[in-house]
Each structure stands twice: as structure tokens, then as C-alpha cells.
Write an enzyme that holds these catalytic residues in place. Sequence first.
Site, PDB file in Angstrom:
ATOM      1  N   GLY A  15       0.778  -1.238   0.000  1.00 10.23           N
ATOM      2  CA  GLY A  15       0.000   0.000   0.000  1.00 10.23           C
ATOM      3  C   GLY A  15       0.806   1.283   0.000  1.00 10.23           C
ATOM      4  O   GLY A  15       0.312   2.327   0.430  1.00 10.23           O
ATOM      5  N   ARG A  67     -15.641 -14.593  -8.780  1.00 13.50           N
ATOM      6  CA  ARG A  67     -15.024 -13.305  -9.121  1.00 13.50           C
ATOM      7  C   ARG A  67     -16.105 -12.226  -9.246  1.00 13.50           C
ATOM      8  O   ARG A  67     -15.964 -11.120  -8.723  1.00 13.50           O
ATOM      9  CB  ARG A  67     -14.261 -13.470 -10.444  1.00 13.50           C
ATOM     10  CG  ARG A  67     -13.262 -12.392 -10.733  1.00 13.50           C
ATOM     11  CD  ARG A  67     -12.461 -12.732 -11.975  1.00 13.50           C
ATOM     12  NE  ARG A  67     -11.478 -13.767 -11.733  1.00 13.50           N
ATOM     13  CZ  ARG A  67     -10.242 -13.543 -11.266  1.00 13.50           C
ATOM     14  NH1 ARG A  67      -9.858 -12.314 -11.004  1.00 13.50           N
ATOM     15  NH2 ARG A  67      -9.402 -14.535 -11.075  1.00 13.50           N
ATOM     16  N   HIS A 111       1.227   0.961 -12.837  1.00  8.37           N
ATOM     17  CA  HIS A 111       1.967  -0.232 -13.239  1.00  8.37           C
ATOM     18  C   HIS A 111       3.459   0.095 -13.272  1.00  8.37           C
ATOM     19  O   HIS A 111       3.848   1.153 -13.799  1.00  8.37           O
ATOM     20  CB  HIS A 111       1.493  -0.694 -14.622  1.00  8.37           C
ATOM     21  CG  HIS A 111       2.203  -1.923 -15.092  1.00  8.37           C
ATOM     22  ND1 HIS A 111       1.917  -3.170 -14.586  1.00  8.37           N
ATOM     23  CD2 HIS A 111       3.212  -2.088 -15.981  1.00  8.37           C
ATOM     24  CE1 HIS A 111       2.720  -4.065 -15.155  1.00  8.37           C
ATOM     25  NE2 HIS A 111       3.514  -3.428 -16.001  1.00  8.37           N
ATOM     26  N   GLU A 145      -8.260  -5.627 -21.245  1.00  8.90           N
ATOM     27  CA  GLU A 145      -6.954  -6.257 -21.401  1.00  8.90           C
ATOM     28  C   GLU A 145      -6.046  -5.797 -20.253  1.00  8.90           C
ATOM     29  O   GLU A 145      -6.001  -4.591 -19.936  1.00  8.90           O
ATOM     30  CB  GLU A 145      -6.353  -5.834 -22.743  1.00  8.90           C
ATOM     31  CG  GLU A 145      -5.213  -6.711 -23.201  1.00  8.90           C
ATOM     32  CD  GLU A 145      -4.526  -6.130 -24.440  1.00  8.90           C
ATOM     33  OE1 GLU A 145      -3.352  -6.430 -24.650  1.00  8.90           O
ATOM     34  OE2 GLU A 145      -5.189  -5.361 -25.170  1.00  8.90           O
ATOM     35  N   ASP A 147      -3.187  -4.464 -17.953  1.00 12.35           N
ATOM     36  CA  ASP A 147      -2.088  -3.504 -18.100  1.00 12.35           C
ATOM     37  C   ASP A 147      -2.082  -2.845 -19.479  1.00 12.35           C
ATOM     38  O   ASP A 147      -1.018  -2.561 -20.055  1.00 12.35           O
ATOM     39  CB  ASP A 147      -0.724  -4.158 -17.800  1.00 12.35           C
ATOM     40  CG  ASP A 147      -0.634  -4.627 -16.353  1.00 12.35           C
ATOM     41  OD1 ASP A 147      -1.282  -4.004 -15.487  1.00 12.35           O
ATOM     42  OD2 ASP A 147       0.067  -5.621 -16.092  1.00 12.35           O
ATOM     43  N   GLU A 176       6.654   6.361  -8.801  1.00  9.58           N
ATOM     44  CA  GLU A 176       5.238   5.973  -8.672  1.00  9.58           C
ATOM     45  C   GLU A 176       4.535   6.866  -7.655  1.00  9.58           C
ATOM     46  O   GLU A 176       3.398   7.302  -7.853  1.00  9.58           O
ATOM     47  CB  GLU A 176       5.129   4.515  -8.241  1.00  9.58           C
ATOM     48  CG  GLU A 176       5.613   3.520  -9.277  1.00  9.58           C
ATOM     49  CD  GLU A 176       5.339   2.073  -8.864  1.00  9.58           C
ATOM     50  OE1 GLU A 176       4.262   1.794  -8.319  1.00  9.58           O
ATOM     51  OE2 GLU A 176       6.219   1.231  -9.078  1.00  9.58           O
TER      52      GLU A 176
HETATM   53  C1  GRF Z   1       3.589  -1.090  -7.339  1.00  8.40           C
HETATM   54  O1  GRF Z   1       4.846  -1.282  -7.905  1.00  8.40           O
HETATM   55  C2  GRF Z   1       2.551  -0.855  -8.397  1.00  8.40           C
HETATM   56  O2  GRF Z   1       3.045  -0.204  -9.519  1.00  8.40           O
HETATM   57  C3  GRF Z   1       2.134  -2.249  -8.771  1.00  8.40           C
HETATM   58  O3  GRF Z   1       2.154  -2.969  -7.572  1.00  8.40           O
HETATM   59  C4  GRF Z   1       3.069  -2.354  -6.665  1.00  8.40           C
HETATM   60  C5  GRF Z   1       2.296  -2.046  -5.436  1.00  8.40           C
HETATM   61  O4  GRF Z   1       3.100  -1.492  -4.433  1.00  8.40           O
HETATM   62  N1  GRF Z   1       0.859  -2.275  -9.431  1.00  8.40           N
HETATM   63  P1  GRF Z   1       2.407  -0.770  -3.205  1.00  8.40           P
HETATM   64  O5  GRF Z   1       1.433  -1.786  -2.618  1.00  8.40           O
HETATM   65  O6  GRF Z   1       1.704   0.444  -3.719  1.00  8.40           O
HETATM   66  O7  GRF Z   1       3.511  -0.460  -2.257  1.00  8.40           O
END
Ligand code: GRF
Length: 225
Positions: A15, A67, A111, A145, A147, A176
Site C-alpha cells: 500500500g 469473481r 503499473h 486487457e 495492463d 510511482e
Molecule cells: C507497485 O509497484 C505498483 O506499480 C504495482 O504494484 C506495486 C504495489 O506497491 N501495481 P504498493 O502496494 O503500492 O507499495
Amino acid sequence: MPDRLPVGVLISGRGSNMEALIRAAADPAYPARIALVLSNRADAPGLATARAHGIAVEAMPHQGHSREAHEALMTARLHQAGVHLVALAGYMRVLTPAFIAEWPDRLLNIHPSLLPAFPGLDTHARALAAGCKLHGCTVHFVRAEVDAGPIIAQAAVPVLDDDTPETLAARVLREEHRLIPQAVTWFAEGRLRVDGMRVRVIDQSSRSSPPATSVTPKHRPQRAR
Ligand code: GRF
């Protein structure tokens, strides 16, 4: 102050991107607020992090549900919390087209690669194995699809000669944490225009008459423009 955009965050683990959003939204001037954090894993460390920040959290384990049934529970809870935008921040389950259709251009994902390169898992090891000199991260709208989907923002980092997947992951993760709050800001400000696979970020000054392709305001009449 006008209402801020209510965002729901879906996580499965650590998280840290969720926390980057929470920290950004701690500033009253940030145009969005984190209305709810949902995790499909009861042991996700991110749940405790969100709780410590005073955010509403809920564990919704997927075990024992189809799901579709699990997603229907999440959708109901997100709507109940008044969520307008859903951010996938390390949510590790593939979503059905029905869930994605429930949030048309209101569902984004972060991602850890420069998409369309390296969809899927182990992106940092794969970027090293491919000899990439640049690597990075992408925030995109979600399509059926995995990613894939219109790219909102990307950030690149250099790949260094002595990088391991771990050192490269750490360099990307710093980006990120900057990128996802930026993308949510643009969304909340009504500045994103989707045209096929392309997303334009329009100037705030040209925002006054959004075209039909505008992705933000129409479900959010309470927000002053
Ligand atoms: C991140 O690298 C994100 O890009 C990917 O999963 C990872 C999650 O990391 N989808 P966090 O849980 O936000 O620390």
C-alpha cells in the site's frame, strides 16, 4: 471549499502508492480525498497504514466468492462510500469486464513499467534482462486487457549498470509515489480528455466547457466547477 473528489483505492499488499495518495490528500488544497480503501487480502499491510491515517478501510477477501460476486460486493461498497474514481494501487487480481464497465474512464491503475513494455509481473527483472537503459512507471485508465488502456502519465528512470531488480524497483517506486497523486489531481480537476488510446491533459484555463469525452465531471454534480 467545494467538495473534493471521493476516491476509492483498491490494494492487495504493502500500500505504498495508496499512502502516497493519502499523504497528498492530507493537504486540504488537494482536489481529491480518499473515501475508502478496500483490500482483497485481510492481511494486507496497507490496511493498517490507511487506518493509521484515519481512512475508512475494509478487507473484502475474495475467497469463497465467485469473481463476479466479489466484485459486486466491492462495487456496492464503493458506491455506498460515494466513490467517483477508483484507483488500483497494487491490486493484484484481474478485474472482469463487468467491473471495468461499472467505472467507465473512472478506473485507473499504476503499473511499474513504461507500458506497453512489460505488462504483467516481474517488470524490473524483465527490464534488466532486456537490457533497457530506461525503465519507469505508468498510470493508465483500465481496459479489459490487463495492463493496457489509455496512458495518463509516465515517469522514466535510468537503468544503472549495477542495478538489481530491487534497486531498480526502489528507483521506480519513488516515481510511482509522485505519479499517482499527479494523475488523480488531473482527473479531479477535470483536465483529462480520452480519445481512443490517447489521453490529453488540458490546461486549467481551457477547462470551462468540457466536451462529451471529458472523463470527470458528469457524475459529480456536487463539485463546484
Ligand atoms: C507497485 O509497484 C505498483 O506499480 C504495482 O504494484 C506495486 C504495489 O506497491 N501495481 P504498493 O502496494 O503500492 O507499495
